[in-house]
Design a protein around this motif. Structure first.
Motif, PDB file in Angstrom:
ATOM      1  N   CYS A 266     189.132 -22.937  59.437  1.00 48.19           N
ATOM      2  CA  CYS A 266     188.920 -21.487  59.463  1.00 48.19           C
ATOM      3  C   CYS A 266     189.645 -20.813  58.302  1.00 48.19           C
ATOM      4  N   LEU A 274     180.352 -18.471  60.297  1.00 47.43           N
ATOM      5  CA  LEU A 274     180.619 -17.565  61.406  1.00 47.43           C
ATOM      6  C   LEU A 274     179.481 -16.559  61.581  1.00 47.43           C
ATOM      7  N   LYS A 278     176.997 -16.343  64.940  1.00 43.34           N
ATOM      8  CA  LYS A 278     176.914 -15.122  65.735  1.00 43.34           C
ATOM      9  C   LYS A 278     175.505 -14.550  65.787  1.00 43.34           C
ATOM     10  N   HIS A 287     179.809 -21.507  71.848  1.00 49.70           N
ATOM     11  CA  HIS A 287     180.962 -20.900  72.520  1.00 49.70           C
ATOM     12  C   HIS A 287     182.127 -21.874  72.672  1.00 49.70           C
ATOM     13  N   THR A 290     185.864 -24.501  68.135  1.00 46.67           N
ATOM     14  CA  THR A 290     187.198 -23.949  67.898  1.00 46.67           C
ATOM     15  C   THR A 290     187.726 -24.366  66.530  1.00 46.67           C
ATOM     16  N   GLN A 300     191.475 -21.660  68.416  1.00 48.29           N
ATOM     17  CA  GLN A 300     190.861 -20.344  68.572  1.00 48.29           C
ATOM     18  C   GLN A 300     189.345 -20.471  68.456  1.00 48.29           C
ATOM     19  N   PRO A 301     188.579 -19.911  69.397  1.00 48.22           N
ATOM     20  CA  PRO A 301     187.108 -20.008  69.334  1.00 48.22           C
ATOM     21  C   PRO A 301     186.563 -19.391  68.048  1.00 48.22           C
ATOM     22  N   LEU A 303     183.742 -17.978  67.492  1.00 49.28           N
ATOM     23  CA  LEU A 303     183.042 -16.717  67.696  1.00 49.28           C
ATOM     24  C   LEU A 303     184.007 -15.543  67.844  1.00 49.28           C
ATOM     25  N   GLN A 304     185.294 -15.823  68.040  1.00 51.84           N
ATOM     26  CA  GLN A 304     186.285 -14.755  68.166  1.00 51.84           C
ATOM     27  C   GLN A 304     187.083 -14.532  66.883  1.00 51.84           C
ATOM     28  N   VAL A 305     186.806 -15.321  65.862  1.00 50.36           N
ATOM     29  CA  VAL A 305     187.529 -15.188  64.592  1.00 50.36           C
ATOM     30  C   VAL A 305     187.031 -13.957  63.848  1.00 50.36           C
ATOM     31  N   GLN A 306     187.964 -13.133  63.369  1.00 45.35           N
ATOM     32  CA  GLN A 306     187.631 -11.944  62.615  1.00 45.35           C
ATOM     33  C   GLN A 306     187.719 -12.228  61.112  1.00 45.35           C
ATOM     34  N   GLN A 309     191.053 -12.467  59.390  1.00 47.05           N
ATOM     35  CA  GLN A 309     191.909 -13.636  59.641  1.00 47.05           C
ATOM     36  C   GLN A 309     191.632 -14.782  58.667  1.00 47.05           C
TER      37      GLN A 309
END
Length: 388
Positions: A266, A274, A278, A287, A290, A300-301, A303-306, A309
């Motif tokens: 990541c 990403l 999405k 889902h 990670t 960290q998943p 799909l939740q990475v911004q 980050q």
């Protein structure tokens, strides 16, 4: 389940699912069809074979499992549909492995035999073979002439069959030339593939399901995969997907992909992946994906990475640290070489240092003598007179 003797009973013959027994002859009635019955019996005897030694036979299924066989049994019943020869020591199969034509054989299981070679013509006497299981072997060579040109093979399992990467490309070349036009499912899981050769599946026009799970793949190159319905890429070494590969996936909306178990990195280079995850429904386990790196984002998943980050500074720091270590090793090596040269020339260096010391001493003594003369007025006048 019938064993060897059941298929050789002269009074009971099984054909087409019916049991036929010779009718008892009435001694008081003349037997008009004796010759016909004898001919029928001979025809049935020719079309039926006994169950091979160390095998068990039942209703078109022959099982010769874990019997320490070194070759495929030859005396197979003509009605055999499924043949299991697994867990033996069959090093090689060739045209001699199936010397007679078996029209009814559709499923062949040859897993766990330590097999290394599949020669030309190995399956040419199996015209209706649809399923072939060669998993858990040690393939080194697979002839592209092993099957008949109009073969009907649909399912091929080569899972855990490539234990040496030096032979992997040789075996995979088989797919480039073998005419497997009806093959729909291919299992290459649990192998040491690393990278798939270009256009390796080009000739598999009907392929719909491809299993590449746990095959040590580090990347997927553009144009390598055909149009599929199901693609399993779980538990490989994928850290990212090339944008061209994601674009190719997007052109096939019916494709379902599994990607869990890969060590996704990541950083700033994964933003395209990403966005694709999405906005796409093709990845069925999205889902559960990670991050594996960096340490601060581990588990960290995706799909939740911004986007905020995603940084590459840690990567640059790692590169700099590696460069510093390498520079230190080079300087240390130069220092060791320098000391070694000094040690090997220690006598010459000592002699050179003594010569310098003597020259400096003579030079200093000359300066000292001149100083003494210049400091004593009597010697100074004497020096002047002597100069005159």
């Amino acid at each position: 389940m019938r064993e060897r003797g059941d298929f050789c009973d002269s009074s009971v013959w099984k054909k087409g699912g019916f049991v036929w027994k010779p009718a008892a002859r009435d001694p008081g009635r003349p037997h008009k069809s004796g010759m016909t019955s004898l001919l029928l019996l001979l025809m049935l005897a020719l079309s039926c074979r006994c169950c091979p030694d160390k095998c068990m036979c039942s209703l078109g299924t022959v099982k010769c499992q874990n019997q320490d066989l070194d070759a495929i049994p030859h005396a197979l019943p003509a009605t055999t549909k499924s043949l299991f020869v697994t867990g033996n020591n069959i090093f090689q199969i060739s045209k001699a492995s199936f010397p007679t034509r078996l029209e009814n054989l559709t499923d062949l299981y040859l897993s766990g035999n330590g097999m290394e070679h599949v020669d030309a013509g190995a399956f040419k006497n199996l015209p209706n073979l649809a399923l072939l299981d060669l998993s858990n072997n040690r393939m080194k060579n697979f002839s592209d002439q092993a099957f008949h040109d109009d073969n009907k093979l649909k399912f091929l399992n080569l899972s855990s069959s490539f234990h040496s990467h030096s032979f992997t490309d040789t075996v995979l070349d088989f797919f480039l030339h073998a005419k497997l036009l009806q093959l729909t499912s291919l299992d290459l899981s649990n192998n040491n593939l690393i990278v798939l050769p270009d256009n390796i599946f080009k000739g598999l026009s009907s392929l719909g399901t491809l299993n590449l799970r746990n095959s040590s793949l580090i990347t997927i190159q553009n144009g390598t995969l055909p149009l599929l319905h199901d693609l399993d890429l779980r538990d490989n070494d994928l850290k990212d997907l090339p944008p061209t590969m994601m674009a190719e996936f997007s052109l096939n909306p019916s494709l379902h992909i599994q990607l869990v178990g890969n060590p996704w990195r990541c950083n700033c280079f994964i933003d395209d992946l990403l966005v694709w995850l999405k906005n796409s429904t093709q990845v069925t386990d999205s889902h559960n994906l990670t991050c594996a790196d960096p340490e601060a984002m581990k588990h960290q998943p995706l799909l939740q990475v911004q986007p905020s980050q995603l940084k590459c500074s840690s990567d640059m720091e790692g590169v700099l640290e590696t460069s510093y270590v390498f520079l230190g090793l080079v300087l240390a090596l130069i220092g060791v070489i320098f000391l070694l040269v000094i040690y090997l020339n220690r006598k010459g260096i000592k002699r050179w240092m003594y010569n310098i010391r003597d020259a400096c001493r003579d030079h200093l003594e000359g300066y000292h003598y001149r100083y003494e003369i210049n400091s004593d007025p009597r010697l100074a006048n004497l020096s002047i007179n002597s100069d005159v």
